[in-house]
Scaffold this active site. Structure first.
Site, mmCIF file in Angstrom:
data_model
loop_
_atom_site.group_PDB
_atom_site.id
_atom_site.type_symbol
_atom_site.label_atom_id
_atom_site.label_comp_id
_atom_site.label_asym_id
_atom_site.label_seq_id
_atom_site.Cartn_x
_atom_site.Cartn_y
_atom_site.Cartn_z
ATOM 1 N N ASP A 10 28.133 57.926 18.194
ATOM 2 C CA ASP A 10 28.562 57.382 19.482
ATOM 3 C C ASP A 10 29.181 58.539 20.264
ATOM 4 O O ASP A 10 29.417 59.618 19.717
ATOM 5 C CB ASP A 10 29.614 56.281 19.225
ATOM 6 C CG ASP A 10 30.201 55.723 20.509
ATOM 7 O OD1 ASP A 10 29.426 55.349 21.405
ATOM 8 O OD2 ASP A 10 31.435 55.649 20.624
ATOM 9 N N SER A 11 29.472 58.267 21.538
ATOM 10 C CA SER A 11 30.159 59.274 22.332
ATOM 11 C C SER A 11 31.611 59.468 21.890
ATOM 12 O O SER A 11 32.246 60.426 22.288
ATOM 13 C CB SER A 11 30.143 58.844 23.803
ATOM 14 O OG SER A 11 30.753 57.575 23.908
ATOM 15 N N TYR A 42 30.196 59.175 28.049
ATOM 16 C CA TYR A 42 28.800 59.405 28.444
ATOM 17 C C TYR A 42 28.406 58.448 29.589
ATOM 18 O O TYR A 42 27.428 58.689 30.285
ATOM 19 C CB TYR A 42 27.855 59.118 27.273
ATOM 20 C CG TYR A 42 27.764 60.163 26.173
ATOM 21 C CD1 TYR A 42 28.703 61.180 26.028
ATOM 22 C CD2 TYR A 42 26.706 60.113 25.261
ATOM 23 C CE1 TYR A 42 28.585 62.105 24.995
ATOM 24 C CE2 TYR A 42 26.578 61.047 24.236
ATOM 25 C CZ TYR A 42 27.527 62.034 24.107
ATOM 26 O OH TYR A 42 27.404 62.955 23.093
ATOM 27 N N GLY A 43 29.139 57.356 29.706
ATOM 28 C CA GLY A 43 28.695 56.228 30.520
ATOM 29 C C GLY A 43 28.641 56.464 32.011
ATOM 30 O O GLY A 43 28.084 55.659 32.744
ATOM 31 N N CYS A 73 25.758 53.174 20.164
ATOM 32 C CA CYS A 73 26.198 53.397 21.544
ATOM 33 C C CYS A 73 25.131 52.809 22.468
ATOM 34 O O CYS A 73 23.961 53.191 22.381
ATOM 35 C CB CYS A 73 26.341 54.891 21.796
ATOM 36 S SG CYS A 73 26.736 55.302 23.510
ATOM 37 N N ASN A 74 25.539 51.885 23.318
ATOM 38 C CA ASN A 74 24.593 51.259 24.231
ATOM 39 C C ASN A 74 24.095 52.241 25.285
ATOM 40 O O ASN A 74 22.920 52.228 25.660
ATOM 41 C CB ASN A 74 25.254 50.073 24.930
ATOM 42 C CG ASN A 74 25.549 48.950 23.959
ATOM 43 O OD1 ASN A 74 24.736 48.075 23.755
ATOM 44 N ND2 ASN A 74 26.717 48.993 23.330
ATOM 45 N N THR A 75 24.991 53.084 25.759
ATOM 46 C CA THR A 75 24.638 54.048 26.801
ATOM 47 C C THR A 75 23.523 54.975 26.314
ATOM 48 O O THR A 75 22.561 55.254 27.035
ATOM 49 C CB THR A 75 25.891 54.875 27.164
ATOM 50 O OG1 THR A 75 26.931 53.967 27.548
ATOM 51 C CG2 THR A 75 25.608 55.839 28.284
ATOM 52 N N GLU A 153 39.809 55.080 24.414
ATOM 53 C CA GLU A 153 39.910 56.372 23.706
ATOM 54 C C GLU A 153 41.366 56.846 23.641
ATOM 55 O O GLU A 153 41.723 57.637 22.785
ATOM 56 C CB GLU A 153 39.046 57.432 24.399
ATOM 57 C CG GLU A 153 37.544 57.255 24.185
ATOM 58 C CD GLU A 153 37.030 57.771 22.836
ATOM 59 O OE1 GLU A 153 37.619 58.720 22.281
ATOM 60 O OE2 GLU A 153 36.038 57.208 22.335
ATOM 61 N N CYS A 187 29.033 47.658 25.249
ATOM 62 C CA CYS A 187 29.470 49.036 24.992
ATOM 63 C C CYS A 187 30.208 48.935 23.674
ATOM 64 O O CYS A 187 31.034 48.033 23.491
ATOM 65 C CB CYS A 187 30.403 49.517 26.101
ATOM 66 S SG CYS A 187 31.295 51.035 25.692
ATOM 67 N N THR A 188 29.891 49.821 22.744
ATOM 68 C CA THR A 188 30.464 49.649 21.401
ATOM 69 C C THR A 188 31.967 49.930 21.361
ATOM 70 O O THR A 188 32.610 49.625 20.359
ATOM 71 C CB THR A 188 29.736 50.543 20.385
ATOM 72 O OG1 THR A 188 29.731 51.890 20.876
ATOM 73 C CG2 THR A 188 28.313 50.060 20.162
ATOM 74 N N HIS A 189 32.509 50.489 22.435
ATOM 75 C CA HIS A 189 33.968 50.617 22.481
ATOM 76 C C HIS A 189 34.648 49.249 22.659
ATOM 77 O O HIS A 189 35.789 49.070 22.249
ATOM 78 C CB HIS A 189 34.400 51.502 23.653
ATOM 79 C CG HIS A 189 34.283 52.971 23.403
ATOM 80 N ND1 HIS A 189 33.077 53.610 23.281
ATOM 81 C CD2 HIS A 189 35.235 53.939 23.260
ATOM 82 C CE1 HIS A 189 33.291 54.910 23.086
ATOM 83 N NE2 HIS A 189 34.584 55.128 23.064
HETATM 84 N N1 DGL Z 1 30.341 53.387 23.306
HETATM 85 C C1 DGL Z 1 29.413 53.713 24.340
HETATM 86 C C2 DGL Z 1 28.465 52.571 24.614
HETATM 87 O O1 DGL Z 1 28.230 51.743 23.785
HETATM 88 C C3 DGL Z 1 29.856 54.239 25.655
HETATM 89 C C4 DGL Z 1 31.019 55.088 25.819
HETATM 90 C C5 DGL Z 1 30.917 56.125 26.889
HETATM 91 O O2 DGL Z 1 30.918 55.832 28.101
HETATM 92 O O3 DGL Z 1 30.861 57.256 26.483
HETATM 93 O O4 DGL Z 1 27.918 52.497 25.675
#
Ligand code: DGL
Length: 272
Positions: A10-11, A42-43, A73-75, A153, A187-189
């Protein structure tokens, strides 16, 4: 049978939601986890940028001899999933979106589904496409939530934390107004703030954890390909991040309910 580790990435800390599900439900699977904490988020990046960064993440994990890549990570799944699969044609590469969309389609009673995600995920339209393929009459309401990942984060994750509660309320209000009965934590966060989301939406709204769903999806793939570890395999879990090792370990400890000090290492991802 294959006792090599699954590469989960993931990011940042978000992919721990997938790692947590693997550790809990498939404890004999070894894991190498990488969170790109130097370059998160990353998003809000371009597709090209997300692709370049995540190909590097994949190359790092390949140096650890992984048997599969779980894009937790969805992104990355939406913007670079195909590129990662093309770069790693010899191993399974599984993402989040199809699994989370299938879970939401099975849960909804009204067909009104909310998606909260990063801007890059919303921009891709991947959830709308996946949901409408499964449920042609679905009404999908997507909301980009740029403030959430930086807050998560920095460990603003618990109910009662004013910053995360305010930001979540801002993004969830339009979904609540639309009367959705399922919200995909796209988003996995976001499963790290599931309680905050649930408190706001109310108990009649079901939440889909895209990290946990992706963990089930990779196990399904490995089952089909004969790639699961032996039942009596002694699993090993190694964590890597690319910056702020202490913060990474602290959040991981809260979330995994496990002290990971000593099994986490900081690396320079730019070398891969
Ligand atoms: N956890 C990431 C996701 O599922 C995104 C986090 C990010 O923006 O870096 O999209």
């Amino acid at each position: 049978m294959d006792n090599r580790p699954i590469g989960v990435f993931d990011s940042g800390v978000g992919g721990l939601t997938a790692a947590r599900a693997l550790l809990r439900d498939y404890p004999n699977e070894s894991i190498v986890y990488f969170g790109d904490t130097a370059r998160v988020p990353y998003g809000n990046r371009t597709k090209e940028d997300i692709t370049n960064l995540s190909l590097q993440d994949g190359r790092f994990l390949r140096t650890k001899g992984v048997k599969a890549l779980l894009i937790a990570c969805n992104t990355i799944t939406c913007n670079a999933g195909e590129e990662l699969a093309a770069d790693n044609p010899d191993i399974p590469v599984v993402g989040t979106v199809d699994a989370a969309a299938a879970a939401a389609a099975a849960l909804t009673k009204t067909g009104r589904i909310g998606v909260i995600a990063t801007q890059a995920t919303v921009r891709s339209g991947a959830y709308e496409t996946a949901l409408k393929a499964l449920l042609p009459g679905a009404q999908v309401f997507s909301q980009g939530c740029p403030k959430l990942v930086p807050l998560i984060e920095s460990n603003h994750i618990l109910p009662g934390d004013a910053l995360i509660e305010e930001a979540a309320a801002e993004y969830l209000a339009p979904l609540k107004a639309q009367g959705v009965d399922v919200v995909i934590l796209g988003c996995t966060h976001y499963p790290l703030i599931a309680q905050v989301v649930s408190n706001y939406m109310g108990q009649d709204v079901a939440l889909v954890d895209s990290g946990a769903e992706s963990a089930k999806a990779i196990i399904k793939t490995l089952t089909e390909t004969g790639g699961l570890a032996d039942q009596d395999a002694a699993a090993q879990v190694d964590y890597y991040c690319s910056a702020r090792l202490q913060d990474f370990e602290t959040i991981a400890q809260v979330f995994l309910n496990k002290d990971i000090h000593g099994s986490a290492t900081e690396i320079n991802i730019e070398e891969f």
